[in-house]
Design an enzyme around this catalytic site. Sequence first.
Site, short mmCIF file in Angstrom:
data_model
loop_
_atom_site.label_atom_id
_atom_site.label_comp_id
_atom_site.label_asym_id
_atom_site.label_seq_id
_atom_site.Cartn_x
_atom_site.Cartn_y
_atom_site.Cartn_z
N THR A 43 -16.20 -25.76 -26.72
CA THR A 43 -15.76 -24.52 -27.36
C THR A 43 -16.41 -24.31 -28.72
O THR A 43 -16.43 -23.19 -29.23
CB THR A 43 -14.23 -24.48 -27.50
OG1 THR A 43 -13.78 -25.69 -28.11
CG2 THR A 43 -13.56 -24.31 -26.15
N THR A 62 -2.36 -25.80 -33.31
CA THR A 62 -2.98 -24.51 -33.00
C THR A 62 -3.25 -24.46 -31.50
O THR A 62 -3.73 -25.44 -30.93
CB THR A 62 -4.32 -24.34 -33.75
OG1 THR A 62 -5.26 -25.31 -33.27
CG2 THR A 62 -4.14 -24.53 -35.25
N LEU A 70 -5.49 -36.61 -27.61
CA LEU A 70 -4.54 -36.61 -28.72
C LEU A 70 -4.84 -35.45 -29.66
O LEU A 70 -6.00 -35.10 -29.88
CB LEU A 70 -4.62 -37.93 -29.47
CG LEU A 70 -4.26 -39.18 -28.65
CD1 LEU A 70 -4.45 -40.43 -29.49
CD2 LEU A 70 -2.81 -39.09 -28.15
N THR A 111 -15.47 -18.76 -35.55
CA THR A 111 -16.11 -17.45 -35.64
C THR A 111 -15.09 -16.33 -35.51
O THR A 111 -15.16 -15.32 -36.22
CB THR A 111 -17.20 -17.32 -34.56
OG1 THR A 111 -18.24 -18.28 -34.83
CG2 THR A 111 -17.80 -15.92 -34.53
N GLN A 114 -4.65 -33.31 -33.34
CA GLN A 114 -4.76 -33.52 -34.77
C GLN A 114 -3.38 -33.45 -35.42
O GLN A 114 -2.61 -32.52 -35.17
CB GLN A 114 -5.67 -32.41 -35.33
CG GLN A 114 -6.20 -32.62 -36.71
CD GLN A 114 -7.13 -31.46 -37.07
OE1 GLN A 114 -7.54 -30.68 -36.23
NE2 GLN A 114 -7.43 -31.34 -38.34
N ASN A 128 -10.59 -32.11 -29.29
CA ASN A 128 -11.24 -32.45 -30.56
C ASN A 128 -11.52 -33.94 -30.72
O ASN A 128 -10.81 -34.76 -30.13
CB ASN A 128 -10.36 -31.98 -31.73
CG ASN A 128 -10.55 -30.50 -32.01
OD1 ASN A 128 -11.67 -29.98 -31.94
ND2 ASN A 128 -9.46 -29.82 -32.29
N HIS A 153 -17.39 -27.96 -35.50
CA HIS A 153 -16.07 -27.33 -35.48
C HIS A 153 -15.19 -28.18 -36.38
O HIS A 153 -14.50 -29.08 -35.94
CB HIS A 153 -15.50 -27.28 -34.06
CG HIS A 153 -14.07 -26.82 -34.00
ND1 HIS A 153 -13.63 -25.67 -34.60
CD2 HIS A 153 -12.97 -27.39 -33.43
CE1 HIS A 153 -12.33 -25.54 -34.38
NE2 HIS A 153 -11.91 -26.58 -33.69
#
Length: 316
Positions: free
Chosen positions: A146, A231, A83, A152, A85, A123, A178
Site C-alpha cells: 500500500t 487507524t 501486529l 498521499t 503499531q 506495517n 510509509h
Amino acid sequence: MLKSNKVVLIGAGGVGSSFAYALTIDNSLVHELVIIDVNENKAKGEVMDLNHGQMFLKKNINVLFGTYKDCANADIVVITAGLNQKPGETRLDLVDKNSKIFKDIITNVVSSGFDGIFVVASNPVDIMTYVTMKYSKFPIHKVIGTGTILDTSRLRYFLSDHFNVNTQNIHSYIMGEHGDSSFATWDETKIAMKPLSEYLAEGKITELELDEIHKKVVNAAYEVIKLKGATYYAIGLGIKNIVNAIIGDQNVILPISSYINGQYGGLIKDIYIGAPAIVCKEGVKEVLNFKISPKELDKFNSSANQLKSYIDKMEF
C-alpha cells in the site's frame, strides 16, 4: 490473466475488516471475498456481519470464511495480518515480529498453488512487501504494497482543506517510506493546472504552512492511534482502490510500495518504497521514473537507505 474475480483477505482485524466493508459497499467487480484469520471466530463473525447487509448492496458479493486452500484460485491475496503499531512505537519497530508472521503466511499461500497478485498492507509495509516478494519468489510486478497511498490521501486532504478545493483537484504525492522519513513532492504539486509555486508567489500559502502540513501527514497515524487506538478506515479504502485497480484493469497511477532498482538517480536498488506506479490487471505495469528536484531526490535516497538498513540485516 484474472481467473474468477476472487479476493482472499488474510487478517480480520481493524484494517482487514475495514477493507472488507469498503469492498462490499463499493463493489462492481469482485465476485467472491474469502476471509482468513488465525482467530477463526473473528473471521466467521466478520463474514456473518457482512453477509447480513447484502440486501442493502447494489451488487451482491459472496463473502465466505476460508482457509489457505482457498487461495489456490484467487486473483488477489490481501494481507493485513500482523501486529499493530502501539502508542509510542514507530512502524519500523514491528519489523522482526511481523517478518516472522509473514514467513508462515506466505509459505501457506504459495503452497496452495496461488499464482495471483499479493497486496500487502501490514506495517512496516515497504519492508513487509519486500519480505513477501522474497518468501514467495513471485515476480516483482505481482507483489504490491500500500506504500504511501494513505500518506498521499492525507496530504491531499490537508491541502484541499487549506485551499478549499476538492481533493480530486489536488495533484501531489508523498513518496518514500510509509513512515517518518517520507517527503512531499512540493516542487511537482499542482492545484488543478496551477503549480504550487504560483500559490506561494501569490502568498496564498507559505513555506512554513507547507512544512506544517507535511508534519501533520507524518504525525497523523500517531495522533489517530493516541485518540482511538488504531487507524483502519482510510487505509481500508486505500486497499480497496488498489484491488479495484487490479480487478478492473484500470491502469491508474497510485503511490504504492514500488520495487525500485536503479530508478530515480540510480542509487536506490533492490527495495520496495513508496513511489507512483501504474496498476493494472497484471499488477504493476510500470514504476514511474519522473523527475523530482535534487532536494527531493536526497530525501528519497535518505528514506530508502533507512529501509535498506533494516532489509540488509534480514535473512531469507
